[in-house]
Design a protein around this motif. Sequence first.
Motif, PDB file in Angstrom:
ATOM      1  N   ALA A 174      30.441  11.093  11.070  1.00 22.27           N
ATOM      2  CA  ALA A 174      29.691  10.378  12.111  1.00 22.27           C
ATOM      3  C   ALA A 174      28.705   9.376  11.508  1.00 22.27           C
ATOM      4  CB  ALA A 174      28.949  11.375  12.994  1.00 22.27           C
ATOM      5  N   SER A 175      28.287   9.636  10.258  1.00 23.85           N
ATOM      6  CA  SER A 175      27.341   8.722   9.596  1.00 23.85           C
ATOM      7  C   SER A 175      28.062   7.545   8.926  1.00 23.85           C
ATOM      8  CB  SER A 175      26.525   9.490   8.547  1.00 23.85           C
ATOM      9  OG  SER A 175      27.341   9.803   7.432  1.00 23.85           O
ATOM     10  N   GLY A 176      29.400   7.567   8.963  1.00 26.57           N
ATOM     11  CA  GLY A 176      30.170   6.461   8.396  1.00 26.57           C
ATOM     12  C   GLY A 176      30.467   6.594   6.917  1.00 26.57           C
ATOM     13  N   ARG A 177      30.145   7.755   6.363  1.00 26.36           N
ATOM     14  CA  ARG A 177      30.419   7.961   4.929  1.00 26.36           C
ATOM     15  C   ARG A 177      31.784   8.616   4.724  1.00 26.36           C
ATOM     16  NH1 ARG A 177      25.460  11.355   3.281  1.00 26.36           N
ATOM     17  NH2 ARG A 177      25.786  12.115   5.408  1.00 26.36           N
ATOM     18  N   ARG A 207      30.990   8.551  16.289  1.00 25.78           N
ATOM     19  CA  ARG A 207      30.442   7.314  15.713  1.00 25.78           C
ATOM     20  C   ARG A 207      30.903   6.102  16.519  1.00 25.78           C
ATOM     21  NH1 ARG A 207      28.287   5.013  11.242  1.00 25.78           N
ATOM     22  NH2 ARG A 207      29.215   3.091  10.435  1.00 25.78           N
ATOM     23  N   LYS A 208      32.176   6.093  16.876  1.00 24.48           N
ATOM     24  CA  LYS A 208      32.741   4.978  17.636  1.00 24.48           C
ATOM     25  C   LYS A 208      32.084   4.888  19.018  1.00 24.48           C
ATOM     26  CE  LYS A 208      37.156   2.929  19.050  1.00 24.48           C
ATOM     27  NZ  LYS A 208      36.760   2.569  20.406  1.00 24.48           N
ATOM     28  N   ALA A 209      31.917   6.045  19.665  1.00 27.42           N
ATOM     29  CA  ALA A 209      31.302   6.085  20.992  1.00 27.42           C
ATOM     30  C   ALA A 209      29.870   5.554  20.941  1.00 27.42           C
ATOM     31  CB  ALA A 209      31.317   7.514  21.522  1.00 27.42           C
ATOM     32  N   GLU A 210      29.166   5.916  19.876  1.00 22.92           N
ATOM     33  CA  GLU A 210      27.777   5.470  19.699  1.00 22.92           C
ATOM     34  C   GLU A 210      27.723   3.949  19.502  1.00 22.92           C
ATOM     35  OE1 GLU A 210      24.393   6.432  16.525  1.00 22.92           O
ATOM     36  OE2 GLU A 210      25.443   8.238  17.198  1.00 22.92           O
ATOM     37  N   ALA A 233      25.808  -2.471  25.044  1.00 22.28           N
ATOM     38  CA  ALA A 233      25.413  -2.349  26.447  1.00 22.28           C
ATOM     39  C   ALA A 233      23.902  -2.130  26.574  1.00 22.28           C
ATOM     40  CB  ALA A 233      26.164  -1.205  27.095  1.00 22.28           C
ATOM     41  N   GLU A 234      23.350  -1.429  25.585  1.00 25.85           N
ATOM     42  CA  GLU A 234      21.920  -1.129  25.619  1.00 25.85           C
ATOM     43  C   GLU A 234      21.080  -2.332  25.179  1.00 25.85           C
ATOM     44  OE1 GLU A 234      21.246   2.267  23.190  1.00 25.85           O
ATOM     45  OE2 GLU A 234      22.425   3.587  24.463  1.00 25.85           O
ATOM     46  N   ALA A 235      21.660  -3.162  24.316  1.00 26.94           N
ATOM     47  CA  ALA A 235      20.906  -4.260  23.701  1.00 26.94           C
ATOM     48  C   ALA A 235      20.189  -5.172  24.703  1.00 26.94           C
ATOM     49  CB  ALA A 235      21.826  -5.075  22.804  1.00 26.94           C
ATOM     50  N   ILE A 252      36.524  16.105  11.300  1.00 25.27           N
ATOM     51  CA  ILE A 252      36.198  14.766  10.796  1.00 25.27           C
ATOM     52  C   ILE A 252      36.566  13.715  11.842  1.00 25.27           C
ATOM     53  CG2 ILE A 252      36.828  13.031   9.047  1.00 25.27           C
ATOM     54  CD1 ILE A 252      36.986  15.334   6.998  1.00 25.27           C
ATOM     55  N   VAL A 253      37.719  13.888  12.476  1.00 25.44           N
ATOM     56  CA  VAL A 253      38.154  12.979  13.548  1.00 25.44           C
ATOM     57  C   VAL A 253      37.119  12.984  14.680  1.00 25.44           C
ATOM     58  CG1 VAL A 253      39.905  12.614  15.355  1.00 25.44           C
ATOM     59  CG2 VAL A 253      40.617  13.095  13.012  1.00 25.44           C
ATOM     60  N   GLU A 254      36.602  14.170  14.976  1.00 25.01           N
ATOM     61  CA  GLU A 254      35.557  14.313  16.008  1.00 25.01           C
ATOM     62  C   GLU A 254      34.320  13.504  15.638  1.00 25.01           C
ATOM     63  OE1 GLU A 254      33.791  18.166  17.789  1.00 25.01           O
ATOM     64  OE2 GLU A 254      35.803  18.718  17.141  1.00 25.01           O
ATOM     65  N   GLY A 255      33.923  13.614  14.378  1.00 26.17           N
ATOM     66  CA  GLY A 255      32.756  12.875  13.886  1.00 26.17           C
ATOM     67  C   GLY A 255      32.967  11.375  13.970  1.00 26.17           C
ATOM     68  N   LEU A 256      34.186  10.937  13.638  1.00 20.32           N
ATOM     69  CA  LEU A 256      34.519   9.509  13.710  1.00 20.32           C
ATOM     70  C   LEU A 256      34.506   8.989  15.139  1.00 20.32           C
ATOM     71  CD1 LEU A 256      37.467   9.360  11.117  1.00 20.32           C
ATOM     72  CD2 LEU A 256      35.177   8.420  10.808  1.00 20.32           C
ATOM     73  N   SER A 257      35.000   9.814  16.084  1.00 19.97           N
ATOM     74  CA  SER A 257      35.003   9.369  17.487  1.00 19.97           C
ATOM     75  C   SER A 257      33.583   9.350  18.059  1.00 19.97           C
ATOM     76  CB  SER A 257      35.949  10.222  18.340  1.00 19.97           C
ATOM     77  OG  SER A 257      35.510  11.549  18.388  1.00 19.97           O
TER      78      SER A 257
END
Length: 252
Positions: free
Chosen positions: A63-66, A229-232, A238-240, A222-227
């Motif tokens: 999720a941290s992109g590492r 990250r993508k969702a975030e 949208a928040e910007a 790991i796939v869960e963590g990646l998804s």
Amino acid sequence: MANKVEVKELLEAGVHFGHMTRKWDPNMAPYIYMERNGIHIINLYKTAAKIEEANEALKKIAASGRKVLFVATKKQAKDIVAEKAAACNMPYITERWPGGMLTNFVTIRKAIKKMASIDRMKKDGTFNTLSKKEKLQIERLRAKLEKNLGSIADMTRLPAALFVVDIKAEHIAVKEAKKLNIPVFAMVDTNSDPRQVDFVIPANDDASKSIDKVLSLVSSSIVEGLSDRKAEKDEQPAEAPAVQAEANASEE
């Protein structure tokens, strides 16, 4: 929270079969349930708990992109590791471990860049201007680099962690990771010393069915963590505008 690991599934995959009792490492005693017909039986309740613990940590890393570098060069593990690591977009080593892969990463990166430059030569037509002999030499070099380093071609920096199948077989990789304080996650059988590993998964590291089961659970976290990250990332644009409007209002 990572998905709950079912002990029944681990049992069906033969994750509980350890080595012969005479080959054991006494430091694995806390993870051994009993001895049967001269073979140590691993306590699968402890294995399940350790997989869940490892999965939580691996999910955070993803999720941290590492990156998590998977390492398994033994015959019954290499194809499974290549498949599972590729499925969760992580680098892997399934051929011989290149000495200095971590401790001399700069040199490894040079070899990867060499591979990329050969590919560029083929694209821009430079390769076609070479003699037959030169072409053959370059093709051989490219094939050798691809075999040893192809799966880590996108790894631009040191991994955040290692996931190892059989720490005895991959002792050089474990040693290099420890030297650089890179955490090691590993399937550890009853003949190995778990003290070398940060996240121990007591398990049969010889049977392909057992390796496949553990790797399936690990890679899905790991796939869960990646998804996550993508969702975030998808939410951020949208928040910007709202954040900007708030900042403008406070300035007024």
